[in-house]
Motif scaffolding. Structure first.
Motif, PDB file in Angstrom:
ATOM      1  N   VAL A 105       0.804  -1.334  -0.080  1.00 59.93           N
ATOM      2  CA  VAL A 105       0.080   0.073  -0.001  1.00 59.93           C
ATOM      3  C   VAL A 105       0.793   1.211  -0.150  1.00 59.93           C
ATOM      4  N   LEU A 106       0.578   2.141  -0.858  1.00 59.59           N
ATOM      5  CA  LEU A 106       1.135   3.418  -0.786  1.00 59.59           C
ATOM      6  C   LEU A 106       0.201   4.701  -0.443  1.00 59.59           C
ATOM      7  N   THR A 107       0.629   5.104   0.859  1.00 57.97           N
ATOM      8  CA  THR A 107      -0.574   6.203   1.404  1.00 57.97           C
ATOM      9  C   THR A 107      -0.001   7.301   1.329  1.00 57.97           C
ATOM     10  N   VAL A 108      -0.573   8.389   0.875  1.00 61.59           N
ATOM     11  CA  VAL A 108      -0.289   9.627   0.823  1.00 61.59           C
ATOM     12  C   VAL A 108      -1.106  10.686   1.672  1.00 61.59           C
ATOM     13  N   VAL A 109      -0.493  11.202   2.567  1.00 64.23           N
ATOM     14  CA  VAL A 109      -1.434  11.960   3.538  1.00 64.23           C
ATOM     15  C   VAL A 109      -0.763  13.451   3.580  1.00 64.23           C
ATOM     16  N   ASP A 110      -1.988  14.357   3.381  1.00 58.51           N
ATOM     17  CA  ASP A 110      -1.789  15.788   3.504  1.00 58.51           C
ATOM     18  C   ASP A 110      -2.689  16.525   3.912  1.00 58.51           C
ATOM     19  N   ASP A 111      -2.790  17.934   3.696  1.00 57.14           N
ATOM     20  CA  ASP A 111      -3.917  18.517   4.456  1.00 57.14           C
ATOM     21  C   ASP A 111      -5.339  18.434   3.783  1.00 57.14           C
ATOM     22  N   SER A 112      -5.371  17.691   2.744  1.00 56.85           N
ATOM     23  CA  SER A 112      -6.684  17.583   1.929  1.00 56.85           C
ATOM     24  C   SER A 112      -7.199  16.255   2.485  1.00 56.85           C
ATOM     25  N   GLY A 113      -6.451  15.442   2.946  1.00 60.59           N
ATOM     26  CA  GLY A 113      -6.856  13.886   3.283  1.00 60.59           C
ATOM     27  C   GLY A 113      -5.933  12.956   3.127  1.00 60.59           C
ATOM     28  N   VAL A 114      -6.420  11.436   2.947  1.00 62.73           N
ATOM     29  CA  VAL A 114      -5.571  10.340   2.866  1.00 62.73           C
ATOM     30  C   VAL A 114      -5.834   9.687   1.519  1.00 62.73           C
ATOM     31  N   LEU A 115      -4.730   9.213   0.942  1.00 61.26           N
ATOM     32  CA  LEU A 115      -4.970   8.866  -0.518  1.00 61.26           C
ATOM     33  C   LEU A 115      -4.325   7.360  -0.118  1.00 61.26           C
ATOM     34  N   ALA A 116      -5.031   6.306  -0.227  1.00 62.89           N
ATOM     35  CA  ALA A 116      -4.394   4.801  -0.142  1.00 62.89           C
ATOM     36  C   ALA A 116      -4.444   4.318  -1.441  1.00 62.89           C
ATOM     37  N   THR A 117      -3.317   3.515  -2.003  1.00 59.95           N
ATOM     38  CA  THR A 117      -3.274   3.216  -3.213  1.00 59.95           C
ATOM     39  C   THR A 117      -2.695   1.630  -3.493  1.00 59.95           C
ATOM     40  N   THR A 118      -3.283   0.897  -3.827  1.00 57.73           N
ATOM     41  CA  THR A 118      -2.648  -0.469  -4.038  1.00 57.73           C
ATOM     42  C   THR A 118      -2.689  -1.089  -5.379  1.00 57.73           C
ATOM     43  N   ALA A 119      -2.410  -2.123  -5.774  1.00 59.40           N
ATOM     44  CA  ALA A 119      -2.425  -2.604  -7.087  1.00 59.40           C
ATOM     45  C   ALA A 119      -3.648  -2.332  -7.903  1.00 59.40           C
ATOM     46  N   ASP A 120      -4.646  -2.679  -6.998  1.00 60.30           N
ATOM     47  CA  ASP A 120      -5.997  -2.748  -7.692  1.00 60.30           C
ATOM     48  C   ASP A 120      -6.894  -1.799  -7.198  1.00 60.30           C
ATOM     49  N   THR A 121      -6.652  -1.034  -6.253  1.00 59.98           N
ATOM     50  CA  THR A 121      -7.498   0.083  -5.814  1.00 59.98           C
ATOM     51  C   THR A 121      -7.001   1.523  -5.309  1.00 59.98           C
ATOM     52  N   GLN A 122      -7.902   2.357  -5.237  1.00 59.77           N
ATOM     53  CA  GLN A 122      -7.420   3.754  -4.853  1.00 59.77           C
ATOM     54  C   GLN A 122      -8.587   4.059  -3.919  1.00 59.77           C
ATOM     55  N   THR A 123      -8.039   4.737  -2.723  1.00 63.31           N
ATOM     56  CA  THR A 123      -9.367   5.112  -2.025  1.00 63.31           C
ATOM     57  C   THR A 123      -8.764   6.475  -1.315  1.00 63.31           C
ATOM     58  N   ARG A 124      -9.631   7.329  -1.534  1.00 60.82           N
ATOM     59  CA  ARG A 124      -9.473   8.748  -0.975  1.00 60.82           C
ATOM     60  C   ARG A 124     -10.516   8.858   0.332  1.00 60.82           C
ATOM     61  N   ILE A 125      -9.820   9.166   1.491  1.00 68.21           N
ATOM     62  CA  ILE A 125     -10.115   9.232   2.741  1.00 68.21           C
ATOM     63  C   ILE A 125     -10.333  10.935   3.012  1.00 68.21           C
ATOM     64  N   GLY A 126     -11.510  11.578   3.287  1.00 68.99           N
ATOM     65  CA  GLY A 126     -11.358  12.981   3.683  1.00 68.99           C
ATOM     66  C   GLY A 126     -11.384  13.001   5.206  1.00 68.99           C
ATOM     67  N   TRP A 127     -10.980  14.148   5.656  1.00 66.09           N
ATOM     68  CA  TRP A 127     -10.885  14.345   6.927  1.00 66.09           C
ATOM     69  C   TRP A 127     -12.155  14.195   7.821  1.00 66.09           C
ATOM     70  N   SER A 128     -13.218  14.581   7.219  1.00 67.55           N
ATOM     71  CA  SER A 128     -14.652  14.402   7.695  1.00 67.55           C
ATOM     72  C   SER A 128     -15.045  12.861   7.730  1.00 67.55           C
ATOM     73  N   ALA A 129     -14.614  12.202   6.979  1.00 67.68           N
ATOM     74  CA  ALA A 129     -15.048  10.951   7.024  1.00 67.68           C
ATOM     75  C   ALA A 129     -14.569  10.003   8.333  1.00 67.68           C
ATOM     76  N   GLN A 130     -13.397  10.344   8.794  1.00 64.52           N
ATOM     77  CA  GLN A 130     -12.676   9.826   9.957  1.00 64.52           C
ATOM     78  C   GLN A 130     -12.013  10.976  10.840  1.00 64.52           C
ATOM     79  N   PRO A 131     -13.038  11.589  11.635  1.00 69.48           N
ATOM     80  CA  PRO A 131     -12.515  13.034  12.190  1.00 69.48           C
ATOM     81  C   PRO A 131     -11.739  12.938  13.250  1.00 69.48           C
ATOM     82  N   ALA A 132     -11.331  11.691  13.660  1.00 72.38           N
ATOM     83  CA  ALA A 132     -10.368  11.474  14.981  1.00 72.38           C
ATOM     84  C   ALA A 132      -9.648  10.458  14.755  1.00 72.38           C
TER      85      ALA A 132
END
Length: 180
Positions: A105-132
Motif C-alpha cells: 500500500v502506498l498512502t499519501v497524507v496531506d492537509d486534504s486527506g488520505v489517499l491509499a493506493t494498492t495494485a487494484d484500488t485507490q481510496t480517498r479518505i477526507g478528514w470529515s469521514a474519519q475525524p479522530a
C-alpha cells in the motif's frame, strides 16, 4: 501529487507498507481503548464473565450444601474472558487471506486527506469521514465518528521512509483530526 483530481495541499507524508493482521489487531485494540463504545464493550465482556463466575459459585454453594459447579457457566465465563483479552487478535486473523491479496500500500497524507493506493484500488479518505485518531506504539489509527467507530484506517509507522516522517504525519493529523 494528484489526489483523485485534487492537488496535494501543504506538507505531504508518504507511507509504504503491507497491512498485517498485527496492524488490524493493534487498530482494533486502539479503537476499544479510545472510544466509549469500545470501552463499554470491553466492560461488558468482563462484567458478564464475572457474573457467570459468581453465578457458578452461588450455584455450587446452594442451600443443599456444596454441589458441582455448572460446567456451562464456567465455560461461558472463560469464553467471554478470552474474548475480552484476545478478541481483536481473533478478529484480525479473519482478515489474513484478504490482506495478502491487497499487497503493498502506498498512502499519501496531506492537509486534504488520505489517499491509499494498492495494485487494484485507490481510496480517498477526507478528514470529515474519519475525524479522530489514536496513536499506538506501532501506528496511527483514524476513526469514524459513528457510535461504534466502524470506519477506521490504520497507518503503520513502519511505512515511514524516514523517522522524521512520523513526526510530520503526527503534525498533519493533529492539524486536521481530533486526537483521542
Amino acid at each position: 501529487m494528484d489526489m483523485g483530481g485534487e492537488q496535494a495541499v501543504g506538507e505531504v507524508v508518504r507511507l509504504v507498507y503491507r497491512v498485517t493482521p498485527d496492524d488490524i489487531a493493534d487498530a482494533l485494540r486502539a479503537r476499544d481503548r479510545k472510544t466509549p463504545a469500545g470501552r463499554r464493550r470491553q466492560r461488558g465482556y468482563v462484567g458478564c464473565a464475572a457474573g457467570l463466575l459468581l453465578l457458578a459459585v452461588l450455584t455450587a454453594l446452594g442451600r443443599e450444601g456444596v454441589r458441582p459447579i455448572s460446567f456451562g457457566l464456567v465455560a461461558g465465563a472463560a469464553t467471554l474472558g478470552a474474548f475480552a483479552l484476545y478478541g481483536p487478535r481473533l478478529q484480525a486473523r479473519a482478515f489474513g487471506g484478504m490482506l495478502e491479496k491487497v499487497g503493498e500500500v502506498l498512502t499519501v497524507v496531506d492537509d486534504s486527506g488520505v489517499l491509499a493506493t494498492t495494485a487494484d484500488t485507490q481510496t480517498r479518505i477526507g478528514w470529515s469521514a474519519q475525524p479522530a485518531y489514536a496513536e499506538t506504539d506501532r501506528a496511527f489509527v483514524m476513526l469514524s465518528a459513528d457510535k461504534q467507530a466502524v470506519g477506521m484506517t490504520c497507518l503503520p509507522k513502519r511505512g515511514a521512509q524516514d523517522p522524521a516522517d512520523i513526526d510530520r504525519l503526527r503534525a498533519v493529523l493533529d492539524r486536521n483530526l481530533k486526537r483521542l
